[in-house]
Design a protein around this motif. Sequence first.
Motif, short mmCIF file in Angstrom:
data_model
loop_
_atom_site.label_atom_id
_atom_site.label_comp_id
_atom_site.label_asym_id
_atom_site.label_seq_id
_atom_site.Cartn_x
_atom_site.Cartn_y
_atom_site.Cartn_z
N GLU A 179 -7.72 2.92 -1.76
CA GLU A 179 -8.96 1.76 -1.44
C GLU A 179 -8.29 1.21 -3.30
O GLU A 179 -8.16 -0.27 -2.53
CB GLU A 179 -10.00 2.50 -2.26
CG GLU A 179 -11.17 0.83 -2.17
CD GLU A 179 -12.99 1.82 -2.83
OE1 GLU A 179 -13.20 1.00 -2.26
OE2 GLU A 179 -12.88 2.62 -3.29
N LYS A 180 -8.29 1.35 -4.00
CA LYS A 180 -7.27 1.07 -4.89
C LYS A 180 -5.80 0.04 -4.74
O LYS A 180 -5.48 -0.93 -5.43
CB LYS A 180 -6.97 1.48 -6.55
CG LYS A 180 -6.46 0.86 -7.41
CD LYS A 180 -5.36 2.04 -8.83
CE LYS A 180 -5.04 1.79 -9.31
NZ LYS A 180 -5.00 2.35 -10.77
N ALA A 181 -5.17 0.87 -3.75
CA ALA A 181 -4.00 -0.16 -3.26
C ALA A 181 -3.99 -0.96 -2.34
O ALA A 181 -3.54 -1.74 -2.26
CB ALA A 181 -3.09 1.61 -2.35
N LYS A 210 2.87 6.22 -2.78
CA LYS A 210 4.16 6.92 -3.36
C LYS A 210 4.74 6.60 -4.73
O LYS A 210 4.90 7.77 -5.06
CB LYS A 210 5.52 5.81 -1.55
CG LYS A 210 5.67 6.80 -1.04
CD LYS A 210 6.82 5.37 -0.69
CE LYS A 210 7.05 6.81 1.00
NZ LYS A 210 7.87 7.57 1.08
N ASP A 211 4.14 5.32 -5.48
CA ASP A 211 3.86 5.64 -7.07
C ASP A 211 3.42 6.54 -7.54
O ASP A 211 3.42 6.73 -8.77
CB ASP A 211 4.09 4.21 -6.94
CG ASP A 211 5.21 3.15 -6.97
OD1 ASP A 211 6.56 3.64 -6.79
OD2 ASP A 211 5.48 2.16 -6.98
N ALA A 212 2.05 6.60 -7.20
CA ALA A 212 0.85 7.31 -7.36
C ALA A 212 1.25 8.76 -6.91
O ALA A 212 0.64 9.71 -6.98
CB ALA A 212 -0.08 7.02 -6.93
N GLY A 265 1.84 8.32 7.11
CA GLY A 265 1.73 7.83 8.03
C GLY A 265 1.13 6.50 7.16
O GLY A 265 0.44 7.01 6.47
N CYS A 266 0.94 5.32 7.63
CA CYS A 266 -0.21 4.00 7.66
C CYS A 266 0.72 3.34 8.56
O CYS A 266 1.09 2.75 8.93
CB CYS A 266 0.51 3.34 6.17
SG CYS A 266 -0.55 1.92 5.99
N ILE A 270 0.80 -1.09 -0.10
CA ILE A 270 0.02 0.15 0.11
C ILE A 270 0.70 1.19 -0.08
O ILE A 270 1.11 2.14 -0.55
CB ILE A 270 -0.99 0.00 1.15
CG1 ILE A 270 -1.75 -1.34 1.10
CG2 ILE A 270 -1.36 1.59 0.91
CD1 ILE A 270 -2.66 -1.83 2.08
N VAL A 271 1.79 1.65 0.98
CA VAL A 271 2.55 2.49 1.04
C VAL A 271 3.38 2.85 -0.39
O VAL A 271 3.49 3.90 -0.51
CB VAL A 271 3.67 2.57 1.61
CG1 VAL A 271 4.86 3.17 1.45
CG2 VAL A 271 3.34 2.73 3.33
#
Length: 134
Positions: free
Chosen positions: A102-104, A57-59, A65-66, A52-53
């Motif tokens: 949500e997509k991640a 980050k790529d997006a 934070g996560c 997810i992170v």
Amino acid sequence: MQIKVEWSQALKFVGQSSKGHQVLMDGNGGTEGASPMELVLMAIAGCSSVDIVSDLKDAKQKIQGCEVDVKAERVESAPKVFRKIDLLYTVTGTDVDARLVEKAINASMNKYCSVAKMLEATVQINACFEVKAV
């Protein structure tokens, strides 16, 4: 991938990765270390968080934070496997797009997270999220 687990004392064991990282496991209710089943929950939370992170980050999302809160239910009799795992991801940052979060999460749960993929055949896994602005 290779690891070694060595009995320490009582029901305590030390797991060591081939790179020398160690984890204390406690089979006596987790009083002095995480129980093996708690480590499974940490594994699904950690594995999916990496995905997810990385995706966010790529997006080019400005995440700071996560965090994942995990709750699980186990069956009553031995082997006391997990019946249900609920994951609540809290993503913090500036102008974070909830649709991308949500997509991640969906990509991680359905394609990339090896731990989730191993568990999905026998465990109901629910993932939800919230985005907090900082």
